[in-house]
Design a protein around this motif. Structure first.
Motif, mmCIF file in Angstrom:
data_model
loop_
_atom_site.group_PDB
_atom_site.id
_atom_site.type_symbol
_atom_site.label_atom_id
_atom_site.label_comp_id
_atom_site.label_asym_id
_atom_site.label_seq_id
_atom_site.Cartn_x
_atom_site.Cartn_y
_atom_site.Cartn_z
ATOM 1 N N ASN A 37 -24.914 -69.684 37.655
ATOM 2 C CA ASN A 37 -23.601 -69.420 38.242
ATOM 3 C C ASN A 37 -23.694 -69.299 39.757
ATOM 4 N N SER A 38 -23.040 -70.227 40.458
ATOM 5 C CA SER A 38 -22.981 -70.158 41.910
ATOM 6 C C SER A 38 -21.929 -69.144 42.352
ATOM 7 N N ASN A 39 -22.050 -68.663 43.592
ATOM 8 C CA ASN A 39 -21.064 -67.751 44.192
ATOM 9 C C ASN A 39 -20.868 -66.477 43.362
ATOM 10 N N ALA A 40 -21.936 -65.996 42.709
ATOM 11 C CA ALA A 40 -21.783 -64.923 41.735
ATOM 12 C C ALA A 40 -22.205 -63.554 42.266
ATOM 13 N N ILE A 41 -21.481 -62.533 41.820
ATOM 14 C CA ILE A 41 -21.806 -61.134 42.067
ATOM 15 C C ILE A 41 -21.925 -60.462 40.705
ATOM 16 N N SER A 42 -22.991 -59.708 40.483
ATOM 17 C CA SER A 42 -23.194 -59.098 39.169
ATOM 18 C C SER A 42 -23.600 -57.628 39.281
ATOM 19 N N TYR A 43 -23.365 -56.905 38.194
ATOM 20 C CA TYR A 43 -23.781 -55.500 38.089
ATOM 21 C C TYR A 43 -24.386 -55.283 36.715
ATOM 22 N N ALA A 44 -25.566 -54.656 36.675
ATOM 23 C CA ALA A 44 -26.218 -54.265 35.433
ATOM 24 C C ALA A 44 -26.373 -52.751 35.437
ATOM 25 N N SER A 45 -25.849 -52.102 34.433
ATOM 26 C CA SER A 45 -25.877 -50.643 34.375
ATOM 27 C C SER A 45 -27.223 -50.140 33.882
ATOM 28 N N PRO A 46 -27.557 -48.874 34.133
ATOM 29 C CA PRO A 46 -28.721 -48.281 33.477
ATOM 30 C C PRO A 46 -28.429 -48.096 31.990
ATOM 31 N N THR A 47 -29.465 -47.861 31.193
ATOM 32 C CA THR A 47 -29.298 -47.630 29.758
ATOM 33 C C THR A 47 -28.962 -46.163 29.522
#
Length: 360
Positions: free
Chosen positions: A165-175
């Motif tokens: 995915n180009s131009n992407a912003i992501s967030y991964a939460s803690p468990t």
């Protein structure tokens, strides 16, 4: 798709950046890693792209028979206070001709992102895998092999849309209490038109002991600046999946449901399941079956089945052999291999791939 990155070469970042007059903290590092995978592919039938009918068999050199060939750099810097700056640059390689492959066609088309990780989770910006694709990888019955698995089914439907995915912003939460969430928004890149090329995805994973349950969604529009990549990466589609994995000592069992609702094309509903067994520390056997039906017309359906054997010569080098069969009906064109046999003709096609993979 690049989960095996052991025995990597680590180089202080100051060595790489020193010639540019930049400074780096002692806690910084850059890691070079890669995979080289090549083999031989045979299929009993092929698809004639002009007529859409079946043609003769093929026998060819194969790149990425088990996993994609690639190389990359990834790095981190301890910022203090529990935060770390991170980045990754990754390029796909075609071992048959030395060109680019298994990406969106750009040099660092697989990954090109920078981010920050901490107790709050991880934020990244740039070209990256979607939560939808990561969920599919974690629950694929054959470990997301590029031959005879959910990977050729995915690529058959939407090419690399959602994968890179180009131009992407992501967030991964803690468990938290076994739950872990992910979200991604890819901006279209066209001024004044937010919808063109806009893509978003989310997933929720639950882990309890040896059990993993993963659910995810994806929605993407056509157009945007990513539409100019050499390999289609903005196919308009919506995706939904839920899958599970359970590990019993040497045995792992997986099951997955996926829906690819492609604009103006199939409404593919995929039901998959399989297992993997580690006979010895060096020998692993896995098998899987996937049934696909078109929700728009159930006369279009296919069944794909495959079995594979890997034998590790060392911690970094293994040999593999895989055998698959696909049976297509109606307009369904499922193939047995992401590389070399992505689309298949109506009727039954047999395929096999043998090769070698080395990690560095």
């Amino acid at each position: 798709m690049t989960e095996n990155r052991r025995n990597l070469l680590t180089v202080p970042a100051c060595v790489l950046l020193g010639s540019f007059g930049l400074s780096a903290h002692a806690q910084s590092s850059v890691t070079l890693y890669g995979i080289v995978d090549a083999g031989v592919l045979y299929t009993s039938r092929t698809l004639n792209p002009t007529t859409g009918q079946g043609a003769g068999h093929q026998f060819s050199l194969l790149t990425g028979g088990l996993t994609p060939s690639l190389f990359g750099l990834k790095g981190s810097e301890d910022l203090g206070g529990g935060m770390t700056a991170i980045f990754a640059l990754e390029s796909g390689i075609d071992t048959t001709n030395g060109g680019l492959n298994d990406s969106n066609g750009n040099f660092f088309g697989r990954q090109a992102w920078v981010g920050i990780a901490g107790n709050f989770g991880t934020v990244k910006a740039g070209v990256q895998l979607s939560p939808f694709v990561l969920s599919l990888i974690s629950t694929d019955p054959r470990g997301a092999s590029y031959f005879g698995s959910g990977v050729p089914l995915y690529t058959d439907n939407v090419f690399v849309t959602g994968a890179f995915n180009s131009n992407a912003i992501s967030y991964a939460s803690p468990t938290i209490a076994g739950f872990q969430g992910n979200a991604l928004l890819a901006l279209g890149g066209v001024a004044g038109n937010f919808q063109a090329g806009r893509q978003y995805s989310a997933s929720l994973n639950y882990t309890y002991g040896q059990l993993l349950v993963s659910a995810a969604m994806y929605s993407g529009n056509a157009g945007g600046t990513a539409a100019t990549t050499p390999v289609p990466s903005t196919v308009p589609f919506s995706g939904r999946t839920i899958g599970a994995s359970y590990h019993f000592d040497n045995l792992t069992v997986k099951a997955v449901y996926v829906n690819y609702k492609v604009s103006g094309s199939f409404d593919s509903r995929v039901y998959g399941g399989g297992l993997s067994y580690q006979f010895t520390p060096a020998t692993n056997v896995d098998a899987g079956v996937w049934y696909t039906s078109d929700g728009n017309d159930t006369n279009n359906h296919s069944i794909l089945a495959a079995i594979g054997l890997t034998y590790s010569l060392s911690a970094r080098t293994l040999l593999y052999s895989q055998f698959g069969v696909v049976d297509n009906h109606g307009k369904m064109n499922t193939g047995v291999s992401t590389n070399g046999a992505l689309f298949g003709p109506a009727g039954t096609t047999l395929g096999t791939a043998i090769g070698i993979r080395h990690l560095f």
